[in-house]
Design a protein around this motif. Structure first.
Motif, short mmCIF file in Angstrom:
data_model
loop_
_atom_site.label_atom_id
_atom_site.label_comp_id
_atom_site.label_asym_id
_atom_site.label_seq_id
_atom_site.Cartn_x
_atom_site.Cartn_y
_atom_site.Cartn_z
N ARG A 85 0.83 -1.21 0.00
CA ARG A 85 0.00 0.00 0.00
C ARG A 85 0.86 1.26 0.00
NH1 ARG A 85 -3.52 -2.52 4.40
NH2 ARG A 85 -2.27 -1.29 5.86
N GLY A 86 2.19 1.06 -0.04
CA GLY A 86 3.09 2.21 -0.04
C GLY A 86 3.42 2.71 1.35
N GLU A 87 3.15 1.86 2.38
CA GLU A 87 3.46 2.27 3.75
C GLU A 87 4.72 1.58 4.25
OE1 GLU A 87 -0.01 1.40 6.15
OE2 GLU A 87 -1.32 2.09 4.55
N GLN A 88 5.18 2.00 5.43
CA GLN A 88 6.35 1.39 6.06
C GLN A 88 5.91 0.20 6.92
OE1 GLN A 88 9.69 3.44 6.91
NE2 GLN A 88 9.26 4.08 4.82
N PRO A 89 6.81 -0.77 7.15
CA PRO A 89 6.46 -1.84 8.11
C PRO A 89 6.15 -1.26 9.48
CG PRO A 89 8.42 -2.42 6.86
CD PRO A 89 8.11 -0.99 6.52
N ALA A 90 5.29 -1.97 10.23
CA ALA A 90 4.82 -1.44 11.52
C ALA A 90 5.96 -1.19 12.49
CB ALA A 90 3.83 -2.43 12.13
N CYS A 91 6.99 -2.06 12.50
CA CYS A 91 8.10 -1.90 13.44
C CYS A 91 8.89 -0.62 13.14
CB CYS A 91 9.01 -3.12 13.41
SG CYS A 91 9.64 -3.54 11.77
N VAL A 92 9.08 -0.36 11.85
CA VAL A 92 9.84 0.82 11.43
C VAL A 92 9.11 2.09 11.85
CG1 VAL A 92 10.79 2.05 9.42
CG2 VAL A 92 10.83 -0.46 9.49
N GLU A 93 7.81 2.07 11.64
CA GLU A 93 6.98 3.22 12.00
C GLU A 93 7.03 3.46 13.51
OE1 GLU A 93 3.10 3.87 9.68
OE2 GLU A 93 2.43 3.39 11.71
N ALA A 94 6.94 2.34 14.29
CA ALA A 94 6.94 2.46 15.75
C ALA A 94 8.28 2.98 16.25
CB ALA A 94 6.64 1.10 16.38
N CYS A 95 9.37 2.55 15.62
CA CYS A 95 10.71 2.97 16.03
C CYS A 95 10.87 4.48 15.82
CB CYS A 95 11.76 2.20 15.23
SG CYS A 95 13.45 2.45 15.78
N ALA A 96 10.37 4.95 14.67
CA ALA A 96 10.44 6.39 14.39
C ALA A 96 9.57 7.17 15.36
CB ALA A 96 10.01 6.64 12.95
N LYS A 97 8.39 6.62 15.67
CA LYS A 97 7.45 7.27 16.58
C LYS A 97 8.06 7.39 17.99
CE LYS A 97 2.44 7.06 17.09
NZ LYS A 97 1.28 6.19 16.87
N ALA A 98 8.86 6.37 18.35
CA ALA A 98 9.50 6.39 19.68
C ALA A 98 10.68 7.37 19.71
CB ALA A 98 9.97 4.99 20.05
N GLY A 99 11.00 7.94 18.55
CA GLY A 99 12.06 8.94 18.49
C GLY A 99 13.46 8.38 18.28
N HIS A 100 13.55 7.06 17.95
CA HIS A 100 14.88 6.46 17.78
C HIS A 100 15.31 6.40 16.31
CE1 HIS A 100 14.40 5.62 21.92
NE2 HIS A 100 13.50 4.65 21.76
#
Lengths: 245, 397
Positions: free
Chosen positions: A188-203
Motif C-alpha cells: 500500500r506504499g506504507e512502512q512496516p509497523a516496526c519501522v513506523e513504531a521505532c520512528a514514533k519512539a524517536g529512535h
C-alpha cells in the motif's frame, strides 16, 4: 410403453446429472475467474528490492516498541513460553573482548538466497520478486525443515490453535510463520509497523526502503556507512543489514 | 494350514498381532491428540523443532535401508548362504520404512496436507528428493521380493538386487543430506554425514535383522544355522568399528576448528544428557560392549549376538538423540564474538524433555514395523528358511 418410460428416465437422469455437475462446478469456475483477476505475484516488481538498515547505535535497550507494534499489527499474542511465536525480538549483545553493549531488533532478514526456500519440500516458503520471503500458509505442511535451515532463528511454529485472529496474514496451528516485512503495508506504499513504531519512539534506528532505487535514503546510506550482514560467511545476502556491530 | 502351523503357533500369532495392533493404535491416538491440541503437548518448541519422533523415524528409515544388506550379500555379491534370507530382509525393509514414514508424517504440523508434498515438488529440497526415494524403495523391494519368491523369475534376482542395492545407498545418502545441507547449525553441514549414515545403516540394519530373525525363528520353532550367524556377527562387528571410526573423525574435525570448539565441548563434555548418552549410551553400551560380546573368544553364541544387536540398537537411539536433539539444543552462532540474550533463547542452551504422546507416536511406528513383519512372516512362510544345519568347522571363526 416401458421403453418410453425408460427413455424419459434416462433423459431425466442425464439432465439432473448435468444440473448437479453445473451447480458443483460453477462456483469453482467463478472463483477461478476471481483468482485470475490479478495474477499472483503481479503486485511485486522484480526491479524493487525491499530491505532494511538497522542502526544498533540508535536502538535503545529499554525500548520494545518494534515488538509491540508487530504483535499489534499482526494480532500476535505476547510471547510467554518457548512454544509461543515471535516474529521480531529484541536481542541484547555484549562484545566478549570489550564489554561493549548493543541492543537491536532481530527478525527474518529476507535473504536473497534464502535457505528456508531451498529446503521447503512443498514450495510453501517462497521469495517474492521484490525480495520479501514469505510462507504460503495454505501450502505449509508443518515439517519445520525451514526452521532447521534458518541461521537466524527467524521462524516460529504455531504450537496451539489460533482461536481468534485479526491480522492480514492468515495464521493456523501446525504451520510455520515469520516476519512478512508487513508486505500488506508495503504493497500500500506504507512502512512496516516496526519501522513506523521505532520512528514514533524517536529512535529511528530502522530504515526501510528499496535497495535498488538510487533516490531512496537506504540506497544512499548503505553506500556511505559501514554496515554488516549477519553470518555473511554463509553467502545468503540478507536484505536486512546492521550498523554498529 | 494346520499342517504348517501348530495350534500354539497360531494362538501365539494372534496374540502378537493383537499386541502390535494395540501399540499401533496407541501411536495413532497419540498423533490424533497431538493434532487436536497442537505440538504444545509435545516437548518440542521453537528452539528444539525436531524431537523424539524424528529419532524414531530416522532410526527406522536408516535401518530399513541397512537391513537390505543381507539381501545384497546374497543377490549382488553371490554369497549363496545368504540368499534364503533375502526375502525376510526385504519384508523387514518395507516394514521399517513404513514405520518410519508413519512417525514422520504424523508428526507434521498438518498431516492432513501430506498430499501437498506430492503435488508441489520443490527440486531444491532434500526432503522433496527423499519422497520419490522412499516410494521407489517400496516399489523396488516389492518387485525384488516377487522375483525372489517366484521360481520363474529367479534369473532377475541379480539385476533387480543390484538396482535395490544402488537405490538403498541413494536413499541413505538422502537421509544424511537432510542434515548435511543445513548450513545454519554447528552439528550439521558436514559432508561426512551421508557416508556416516550409510555405515550406520549397515550396522543398525544387521542388528535389527539379528534380533528379528532370532525372534521369528524362536516363535516359529525353527532353528538357525550357527555358521551363518557367526559370519553375520563378524560383519556387524566390522560395521560397529567403522561407525565408531567415522563418528570419531566427525568430532575430531570439529575439534580442530576453533569455531566449533564450544559446540564439541557441549556435546562431549558438559552438555548434561548429551555427553552422557554419547559416551555411556553410544560408545560404551552401544559399541564397545557389543564388540566384546561378538569378538570375545568365549562369547559370540546366539544369545550374545542377539544381546549385542539389542545394545547396538540402544546405541543407535543414543547417537541419533545426541545428533538430532543435541544439535539443536546448542545455540546458533548468529553473533560470533558476542554474549547474547533475548526473549527467544538466543545464546542459551535449549531444554527438551520428550512428552508421552510423542514417545507413544514413535513406539507406534515401531509397532507398525513389528506388525507388518509378523504378518509377512506368517503369510509368506518361505521368509524363514529351514536351515540345513552345517557342522561348524574348527578353522572357521
Amino acid at each position: 410403453m416401458s421403453d418410453k418410460v425408460n427413455l424419459d428416465r434416462r433423459q431425466f437422469l442425464g439432465t439432473a446429472s448435468a444440473a448437479i455437475a453445473g451447480f458443483a462446478i460453477a462456483p469453482g469456475l467463478f472463483l477461478y475467474d476471481f483468482a485470475n483477476a490479478r495474477p499472483t505475484g503481479g503486485a511485486a516488481s522484480a526491479g524493487v528490492r525491499w530491505g532494511m538498515l538497522i542502526d544498533s547505535t540508535l536502538c535503545q535497550s529499554s525500548c520494545n516498541d518494534c515488538v509491540s507494534a508487530c504483535n499489534k499489527e499482526h494480532d500476535l499474542p505476547a510471547a510467554k513460553s518457548p512454544t509461543d511465536v515471535q516474529w521480531i525480538r529484541k536481542v541484547e549483545l555484549k562484545q566478549i573482548s570489550t564489554g561493549r553493549q548493543i541492543s537491536l531488533p532481530m527478525m527474518c532478514l529476507h535473504c536473497a538466497e534464502p535457505p528456508c526456500v531451498d529446503v521447503c519440500p512443498t514450495q510453501a516458503s517462497f521469495k517474492r520478486a521484490d525480495g520479501i520471503v514469505l510462507v504460503d500458509k495454505h501450502r505449509c505442511i508443518g515439517c519445520r525443515y525451514c526452521m532447521m535451515a534458518c541461521p537466524y532463528k527467524a521462524r516460529s511454529f504455531v504450537h496451539e490453535a489460533v482461536l481468534s485472529h485479526d491480522g492480514e496474514m492468515p495464521r493456523g496451528q501446525g504451520t510455520v510463520e515469520s516476519c512478512t516485512l508487513c508486505d500488506h503495508r508495503v504493497d500500500r506504499g506504507e512502512q512496516p509497523a516496526c519501522v513506523e513504531a521505532c520512528a514514533k519512539a524517536g529512535h529511528s534506528a530502522m530504515l526501510f526502503g528499496d535497495l535498488n532505487n538510487p533516490d531512496s535514503e537506504i540506497y544512499r546510506r548503505v553506500r556511505s556507512v559501514a554496515s554488516t550482514q549477519l553470518r555473511a560467511d554463509l553467502g545468503l545476502n540478507p536484505n536486512i543489514s546492521f550498523v554498529g556491530l | 494350514m494346520a499342517q504348517i502351523f501348530s495350534q500354539t503357533e497360531t494362538r501365539r500369532f494372534y496374540w502378537i498381532v493383537a499386541l502390535g495392533l494395540l501399540l499401533a493404535l496407541t501411536g495413532m491416538s497419540a498423533a490424533h491428540f497431538m493434532e487436536g491440541h497442537g505440538h504444545v503437548v509435545t516437548g518440542m518448541n521453537n528452539q528444539i523443532v525436531w524431537g523424539i519422533p524424528h529419532v524414531f523415524a530416522i532410526f527406522m528409515i536408516i535401518a530399513a535401508s541397512g537391513v537390505l544388506n543381507i539381501a545384497a550379500i546374497g543377490s549382488v555379491f553371490g554369497k549363496a548362504v545368504y540368499k534364503p534370507r533375502a526375502p525376510l530382509a526385504g519384508m523387514l525393509s518395507i516394514a521399517l520404512l513404513a514405520g518410519g514414514l508413519f512417525v514422520l508424517m504424523l508428526d507434521l504440523g498438518r498431516p492432513d496436507r501430506v498430499i501437498v508434498a506430492a503435488t508441489h515438488f520443490n527440486a531444491t529440497s532434500v526432503f522433496a528428493w527423499n519422497l520419490p526415494l522412499y516410494s521407489g524403495l517400496f516399489t523396488l523391494v516389492a518387485i525384488y521380493m516377487w522375483v525372489l519368491l517366484e521360481q520363474r523369475m529367479h534369473g532377475w534376482i541379480k539385476p533387480i538386487g543390484l538396482v535395490v542395492f544402488t537405490w538403498r545407498i541413494m536413499l541413505t545418502t538422502g537421509t544424511g543430506l537432510i542434515f548435511a545441507f543445513l548450513v545454519a547449525r554447528q552439528a550439521y553441514g558436514s559432508a561426512l554425514l551421508p557416508p556416516l549414515f550409510i555405515v550406520m545403516s549397515f550396522g543398525w540394519g544387521l542388528a535389527v535383522f539379528h534380533v528379528v530373525q532370532s525372534t521369528m525363528y524362536y516363535w516359529n520353532n525353527k532353528i538357525q544355522d550357527p555358521i551363518i550367524l557367526r559370519r553375520l556377527k563378524n560383519l556387524m562387528g566390522v560395521f560397529i568399528i567403522a561407525t565408531l571410526f567415522l563418528v570419531a573423525v566427525y568430532h575430531l574435525t570439529n575439534l580442530y576448528f576453533a569455531k566449533q570448539a564450544a559446540f564439541e565441548h557441549f556435546i562431549l563434555l558438559d552438555g548434561g544428557i548429551y555427553p552422557e548418552l554419547f559416551w555411556a549410551g553410544y560408545v560404551v553400551l552401544g559399541s564397545l560392549l557389543p564388540l566384546l560380546l561378538i569378538f570375545h573368544p568365549r562369547l559370540g553364541k546366539i544369545r550374545c549376538v542377539v544381546s549385542a544387536s539389542m545394545l547396538v540398537i540402544l546405541g543407535a537411539f543414543s547417537l541419533l538423540y545426541v545428533l538430532i536433539i543435541g544439535g539443536q539444543a546448542f545455540p546458533l552462532a548468529i553473533f560470533p564474538g558476542y554474549a547474547v540474550n533475548s526473549s527467544f533463547a538466543d545464546g542459551q542452551i535449549s531444554n527438551y524433555s520428550p512428552s508421552l504422546p510423542e514417545i507413544l507416536l514413535g513406539l507406534g511406528g515401531l509397532a507398525i514395523a513389528f506388525l507388518l513383519t509378523s504378518i509377512g512372516v506368517r503369510v509368506l512362510n518361505s521368509l524363514l528358511p529351514n536351515d540345513s544345519i552345517t557342522q561348524p568347522k574348527q578353522s572357521t571363526h
